[in-house]
Design an enzyme around this catalytic site. Sequence first.
Site, short mmCIF file in Angstrom:
data_model
loop_
_atom_site.label_atom_id
_atom_site.label_comp_id
_atom_site.label_asym_id
_atom_site.label_seq_id
_atom_site.Cartn_x
_atom_site.Cartn_y
_atom_site.Cartn_z
N ASP A 69 0.31 -1.07 -0.23
CA ASP A 69 -0.29 -0.21 -0.11
C ASP A 69 1.21 2.01 0.16
O ASP A 69 0.53 1.91 -0.61
CB ASP A 69 -1.23 0.35 1.48
CG ASP A 69 -2.51 -0.66 1.06
OD1 ASP A 69 -2.06 -2.03 -0.35
OD2 ASP A 69 -2.65 -0.66 1.90
N CYS A 71 -23.17 -1.03 -8.23
CA CYS A 71 -22.55 0.11 -7.25
C CYS A 71 -23.22 0.86 -6.45
O CYS A 71 -23.88 2.19 -7.80
CB CYS A 71 -21.85 0.27 -7.85
SG CYS A 71 -21.01 2.27 -6.87
C1 B12 Z 1 -6.44 4.83 -2.67
C2 B12 Z 1 -6.55 3.74 -2.20
C3 B12 Z 1 -7.73 3.00 -2.30
C4 B12 Z 1 -9.12 3.93 -2.15
C5 B12 Z 1 -9.08 4.05 -3.90
C6 B12 Z 1 -9.18 3.06 -4.93
C7 B12 Z 1 -9.38 3.32 -6.05
N1 B12 Z 1 -10.05 2.12 -7.18
O1 B12 Z 1 -8.16 3.84 -6.29
C8 B12 Z 1 -10.54 2.99 -1.93
C9 B12 Z 1 -10.73 3.94 -0.22
C10 B12 Z 1 -11.85 4.09 -2.34
C11 B12 Z 1 -10.01 2.32 -1.98
C12 B12 Z 1 -10.35 1.03 -1.83
C13 B12 Z 1 -11.17 -0.95 -1.69
N2 B12 Z 1 -9.35 -0.96 -1.88
CO1 B12 Z 1 -7.63 0.05 -2.19
N3 B12 Z 1 -6.68 0.46 -2.38
C14 B12 Z 1 -5.54 1.95 -2.33
C15 B12 Z 1 -4.28 2.31 -2.88
C16 B12 Z 1 -3.23 2.58 -1.80
C17 B12 Z 1 -4.03 3.22 -3.62
C18 B12 Z 1 -4.69 2.61 -4.72
C19 B12 Z 1 -4.33 3.73 -5.98
O2 B12 Z 1 -3.27 4.29 -6.62
N4 B12 Z 1 -5.35 4.14 -6.79
C20 B12 Z 1 -5.16 5.65 -7.83
C21 B12 Z 1 -6.21 5.42 -9.01
C22 B12 Z 1 -6.25 5.85 -10.25
O3 B12 Z 1 -5.72 3.89 -9.34
P1 B12 Z 1 -6.91 2.97 -9.98
O4 B12 Z 1 -8.24 2.92 -10.15
O5 B12 Z 1 -6.24 1.52 -9.63
O6 B12 Z 1 -7.01 3.05 -11.54
C23 B12 Z 1 -5.86 2.74 -12.47
C24 B12 Z 1 -7.27 1.50 -13.43
O7 B12 Z 1 -8.52 2.27 -13.49
C25 B12 Z 1 -6.43 1.32 -14.60
N5 B12 Z 1 -7.24 1.98 -16.07
C26 B12 Z 1 -7.14 3.59 -16.69
N6 B12 Z 1 -7.96 3.35 -17.58
C27 B12 Z 1 -8.68 2.31 -17.49
C28 B12 Z 1 -9.58 1.73 -18.06
C29 B12 Z 1 -10.39 0.73 -17.94
C30 B12 Z 1 -11.52 0.13 -18.69
C31 B12 Z 1 -9.04 -0.60 -17.40
C32 B12 Z 1 -10.47 -1.81 -16.79
C33 B12 Z 1 -8.41 0.63 -16.53
C34 B12 Z 1 -8.54 1.72 -16.52
O8 B12 Z 1 -4.95 2.90 -14.73
C35 B12 Z 1 -5.78 3.03 -13.70
C36 B12 Z 1 -3.78 3.84 -12.89
O9 B12 Z 1 -3.91 5.41 -12.97
C37 B12 Z 1 -4.09 0.51 -3.40
C38 B12 Z 1 -2.60 -0.35 -3.11
C39 B12 Z 1 -2.07 1.13 -3.95
N7 B12 Z 1 -0.58 1.73 -3.22
O10 B12 Z 1 -2.01 0.66 -5.09
C40 B12 Z 1 -5.71 -0.15 -2.53
C41 B12 Z 1 -6.04 -1.19 -2.97
C42 B12 Z 1 -6.10 -1.35 -4.53
N8 B12 Z 1 -6.88 -1.08 -2.18
C43 B12 Z 1 -7.54 -3.26 -2.66
C44 B12 Z 1 -8.62 -3.60 -1.73
C45 B12 Z 1 -9.10 -4.78 -0.98
C46 B12 Z 1 -9.99 -2.72 -1.20
C47 B12 Z 1 -11.31 -3.25 -0.95
C48 B12 Z 1 -11.59 -3.98 -1.68
C49 B12 Z 1 -11.08 -2.87 0.21
C50 B12 Z 1 -12.77 -2.56 0.79
N9 B12 Z 1 -13.14 -4.49 0.16
O11 B12 Z 1 -13.67 -1.76 0.70
C51 B12 Z 1 -12.01 -1.21 -2.57
C52 B12 Z 1 -12.22 -1.85 -3.59
C53 B12 Z 1 -13.07 -0.33 -4.29
C54 B12 Z 1 -12.43 -0.98 -5.58
N10 B12 Z 1 -13.63 -1.05 -6.39
O12 B12 Z 1 -11.26 -0.20 -5.66
C55 B12 Z 1 -6.04 -3.82 -2.45
C56 B12 Z 1 -7.04 -4.59 -4.21
C57 B12 Z 1 -6.23 -6.04 -4.87
C58 B12 Z 1 -7.58 -5.91 -5.64
N11 B12 Z 1 -7.36 -7.27 -5.60
O13 B12 Z 1 -7.53 -5.31 -6.81
C59 B12 Z 1 -5.25 -2.61 -3.21
C60 B12 Z 1 -4.07 -3.47 -3.73
C61 B12 Z 1 -4.66 -2.76 -1.72
C62 B12 Z 1 -3.60 -4.14 -1.53
N12 B12 Z 1 -2.62 -3.90 -1.05
O14 B12 Z 1 -3.96 -5.27 -1.54
N13 B12 Z 1 -8.45 1.55 -1.68
S1 SF4 Z 2 -20.00 -1.02 -5.55
FE1 SF4 Z 2 -19.36 0.45 -5.27
S2 SF4 Z 2 -19.51 1.46 -3.65
FE2 SF4 Z 2 -19.17 -0.41 -3.69
S3 SF4 Z 2 -16.66 -0.73 -2.99
FE3 SF4 Z 2 -17.58 -0.79 -5.36
S4 SF4 Z 2 -17.09 0.62 -6.28
FE4 SF4 Z 2 -17.17 1.64 -3.94
#
Ligand code: B12
Ligand code: SF4
Length: 365
Positions: free
Chosen positions: A145, A209
């Site tokens: 993380d 969602c």
């Molecule tokens: C901040 C964070 C959160 C935030 C933001 C989540 C997010 N989606 O970014 C919040 C608090 C909401 C969160 C929630 C959760 N998290 Co979190 N989180 C993190 C953390 C610390 C950073 C993530 C990050 O940098 N996000 C920034 C965004 C921009 O990145 P992204 O959404 O992944 O975007 C990429 C893709 O979308 C891709 N992309 C871009 N364009 C497109 C287009 C398409 C079509 C596709 C497919 C992809 C794509 O490029 C983007 C990068 O620029 C990571 C650990 C880490 N250091 O990576 C854990 C991490 C992602 N979290 C984790 C977990 C377990 C969760 C939850 C399941 C917990 C829960 N049950 O509540 C939820 C899942 C919610 C979800 N749907 O993502 C795990 C995920 C494991 C997995 N199997 O994916 C991680 C990796 C932690 C770990 N060490 O295991 N999290």
């Molecule tokens: S269902 Fe929606 S609100 Fe729940 S973890 Fe996924 S994106 Fe977030």
Amino acid sequence: MAPPVESRIKELARRAGFDLCGIAPVREFRELHTFPEWIADGNHGEMRYMESRDDAGELKRASLARVAPWARSVIVCAVNYNTAQSYSTQTPDSTHGWISRYAWSREDYHEVVLRRLRQLESLIQQEITNHNPRTTGHGFRSYVDTGPLIERVYAKHAGIGWIAKNTCFINQKLGSWLFLGVILTSLELEADLPAPDRCGTCTRCIDACPTRALIKPGKLDARLCISYLTIEKRGAVPEGLRSEMGRHVFGCDICQDVCPWNRKAPATTAAEFQPREGLVNPALDWLAEMQQEEFSKAFRGSPIRRAKLSGLRRNAVIAMGNSGDTKFAATLRRLADDPDAVVAEHARWALKHLRPNATGAATNE
Ligand code: B12
Ligand code: SF4
Ligand code: SF4
């Protein structure tokens, strides 16, 4: 002849307790290009640490090559945390809340995964050095993380799965109940090829969602996500989102519960990930009326500490409002005068939401 160092590393990762391991190169991946815009649009909400920048003013998470110029490869490991319990939202009892699967465990996953990564680091250094002189004198740094990288992007490029439409990382065999951990290394390793995206035409997660936080495939607005609201958000939860939060009190699993790739996800028997007593569906009144001493005792070593006492009580109060159970009216009336102003304001909202016709003078149920 000794096996290539890459396959030895994968074998050792298994020995250290990981279910998956792959190797990614350090590159400016296409997926990282969307990150600055994601931040500029404010999608990260109050998670300021995601904005951290290097001396040149560039976002650290967008370029590992600048932040860790010594790193040549990223060893990405994943561990299955799925246990045999049903979905958190499947409790029929309206007086109990929903905690997401990753937080049921006895120990905080950061510590469990980091411990295994450190073990892998030393296995690589101690054992492989004997057979592969390429590994001597090299640097390693493990993160769960907290590293300056978006772990899922590297996991994709390490070939162990894909970034799905719900933004989670999925492996074809194991599903998405996976924790990720990474080891940056100065070793020049042969990288794996990215795995194909297997979401196809499915949109179940986006449709399911409750707060419409998945604004398009693969793009999450964290400000709308229940996981963010219940774990990271301090103070008031925007009123318009409260009634969509159901009985979630910590995290949210809905976009993973509905995913077909999780239907046959295997369960782990690892002791560290088995649920603590009472945590899968905790009693809402227990959480809402909790005091600091009880909070520290009940959640010692648990990821739930991150919400802090005030946040957890606030979440429980919202869940009471959404429960439809008028048994909570008396508790909510009491909490409406709570010394914690955030809890008190949410209790007043919950009371109104629970009994839309109540003027504040609810009857004794
Ligand atoms: C901040 C964070 C959160 C935030 C933001 C989540 C997010 N989606 O970014 C919040 C608090 C909401 C969160 C929630 C959760 N998290 Co979190 N989180 C993190 C953390 C610390 C950073 C993530 C990050 O940098 N996000 C920034 C965004 C921009 O990145 P992204 O959404 O992944 O975007 C990429 C893709 O979308 C891709 N992309 C871009 N364009 C497109 C287009 C398409 C079509 C596709 C497919 C992809 C794509 O490029 C983007 C990068 O620029 C990571 C650990 C880490 N250091 O990576 C854990 C991490 C992602 N979290 C984790 C977990 C377990 C969760 C939850 C399941 C917990 C829960 N049950 O509540 C939820 C899942 C919610 C979800 N749907 O993502 C795990 C995920 C494991 C997995 N199997 O994916 C991680 C990796 C932690 C770990 N060490 O295991 N999290
Ligand atoms: S269902 Fe929606 S609100 Fe729940 S973890 Fe996924 S994106 Fe977030
Ligand atoms: S529910 Fe469908 S679209 Fe969403 S992550 Fe799973 S396979 Fe992909």
